[in-house]
Enzyme design. Structure first.
Site, PDB file in Angstrom:
ATOM      1  N   ASP A  78       4.214   1.813   0.754  1.00 36.56           N
ATOM      2  CA  ASP A  78       5.638   1.465   0.746  1.00 36.56           C
ATOM      3  C   ASP A  78       6.419   2.415  -0.150  1.00 36.56           C
ATOM      4  OD1 ASP A  78       4.209   0.226  -1.422  1.00 36.56           O
ATOM      5  OD2 ASP A  78       5.992  -0.950  -1.888  1.00 36.56           O
ATOM      6  N   GLU A 140       3.627  -2.303  -3.310  1.00 35.86           N
ATOM      7  CA  GLU A 140       3.461  -1.896  -4.708  1.00 35.86           C
ATOM      8  C   GLU A 140       4.795  -1.849  -5.419  1.00 35.86           C
ATOM      9  OE1 GLU A 140       3.264   0.993  -8.108  1.00 35.86           O
ATOM     10  OE2 GLU A 140       4.490   1.048  -6.292  1.00 35.86           O
TER      11      GLU A 140
END
Length: 378
Positions: A78, A140
């Site tokens: 991400d 994350e």
């Protein structure tokens, strides 16, 4: 089979948007980029498992080879959101300029997977004796959902782990944690001419801030780790808002603060310290003080300086092992095996407009990853 070139991997990773955000209008999930990684890994001979942890939030675990132990190469898929008006390049395209790759995720850190795939392609795996694992996680940048879930549920037991966050190819063996809370004081508003008819939330918050500053000094005096450039835990008062008029008793006040604990300070222990610091004020003002986490707390992390992965990786990189003050998924993966953070690009590029990876990192990164694979899988 003809495999994609390194630049093709990179281009497709960057052009596939995978933003995670606590703002639902930005939050996208990472399914598309995970599916691309899965296909590439399978084409290279890996066994691939994909797990959907929440809707649209996926982890990928790829395995090349068999046996016990081995090496885990990990990273998140991400990225953060972006402010298009501050970018001079298209965030979701790989632009080559100034001897750099520009694009969202070039450094932090989708591009790392292109390096892994390229290193795998360049190795003859005939005499492999231990497995290579590739972990690609979700979220994350928000909750660390992917790493938390993986560490709690996986059955694999690698010997060592490398997380490819941007460290300028300097091996990192420790970092502080991060805890951020909101303290909300609810008073009772009224006209300032008669204070007895109200409860001033700002005055209560003043007591709270004094208690937090006392705790800040206590943390500096009682905890010390010479391995960090700032060798003590930090506590910062970052944001405060309260009241709406000078002639009105403040009815509500909210403070946001953070603490960056050293490795070895447990999250429960830190929470107890924070609660103890405020317990007398809470007893004095029952029901008026609420403490709410701003995100899931992240513990500090440290890999022992004596671990074989520390000394061998330092030799491979030709760099001394360091510690840093930002956070990664390392505290969770360290629960599985000794873990280092090591990757191409500079942390200064993370979350910045015109994020880039300098071309000067490309060959050294592929070389280092190849040496790590030979060291721990053969």
């Amino acid at each position: 089979m003809k495999f994609p070139e390194f630049k093709d991997y990179y281009q497709q990773l960057i052009s596939t948007s995978s933003i995670s955000s606590t703002d639902s209008s930005w939050d996208e999930g990472n399914a598309e980029v995970i599916n691309k990684l899965a296909q590439w890994c399978e084409d290279l001979g890996c066994e691939v498992e994909i797990e959907e942890i929440e809707k649209g939030k996926l982890n990928l675990l790829a395995k090349l080879g068999s046996g016990e132990g081995g090496l885990l190469l990990a990273g998140h898929t991400d990225t953060v959101p972006y402010d298009e008006g501050r970018w001079n390049y298209e965030p979701h395209a790989l632009t080559e300029a100034n001897d750099r790759f520009y694009g969202l995720g070039t450094a932090d850190m989708k591009g790392f997977f292109a390096f892994i795939l390229e290193a795998i392609k360049n190795i003859n795996w005939k005499d492999q004796s231990k497995p290579l694992y590739i972990l690609a996680t979700c979220d994350e940048e928000t909750t660390m959902l992917g790493a938390r879930h993986f560490a709690s549920n996986t059955k694999i037991q690698p010997d060592y782990c490398i997380i490819g966050e941007p460290t300028s190819l300097k091996p990192i063996r420790g970092h502080k944690g991060h805890v951020a809370n909101a303290i909300r004081v609810t008073g009772k508003s009224g006209h300032s001419s008669d204070p007895a008819h109200g409860v001033n939330a700002l005055e209560i918050m003043n007591e709270i801030m004094f208690a937090l500053m006392t705790l800040k000094n206590k943390l500096v005096k009682e905890y010390h780790n010479p391995g960090f450039s700032i060798p003590y835990p930090t506590l910062n008062l970052g944001h405060i808002h309260g009241g709406d008029s000078p002639n009105r008793i403040c009815g509500c006040c909210e403070l946001h603060y953070d603490v960056r604990p050293l490795p070895g300070i447990s999250l429960d222990g830190l929470d107890n310290m924070l609660r103890d610091a405020l317990k007398e004020i809470e007893a004095k003002w029952p029901g008026r003080i609420d403490i709410t986490p701003l995100h899931e707390p992240i513990p500090g992390y440290e890999c022992s300086a004596d671990s074989p992965i520390v000394t061998s990786t330092a030799d491979i990189c030709g760099q001394d092992v360091e510690t840093v003050n930002y956070c990664t998924e390392a505290p969770f993966l360290q629960d599985l095996c000794p873990t280092l953070v090591l990757g191409p690009g500079s942390i200064e590029q993370a979350h910045q407009p015109d994020e880039y990876l300098a071309f000067s990192f490309i060959d050294p990164t592929i070389s280092i990853l190849s040496k790590l694979m030979y060291k721990h899988c053969f």
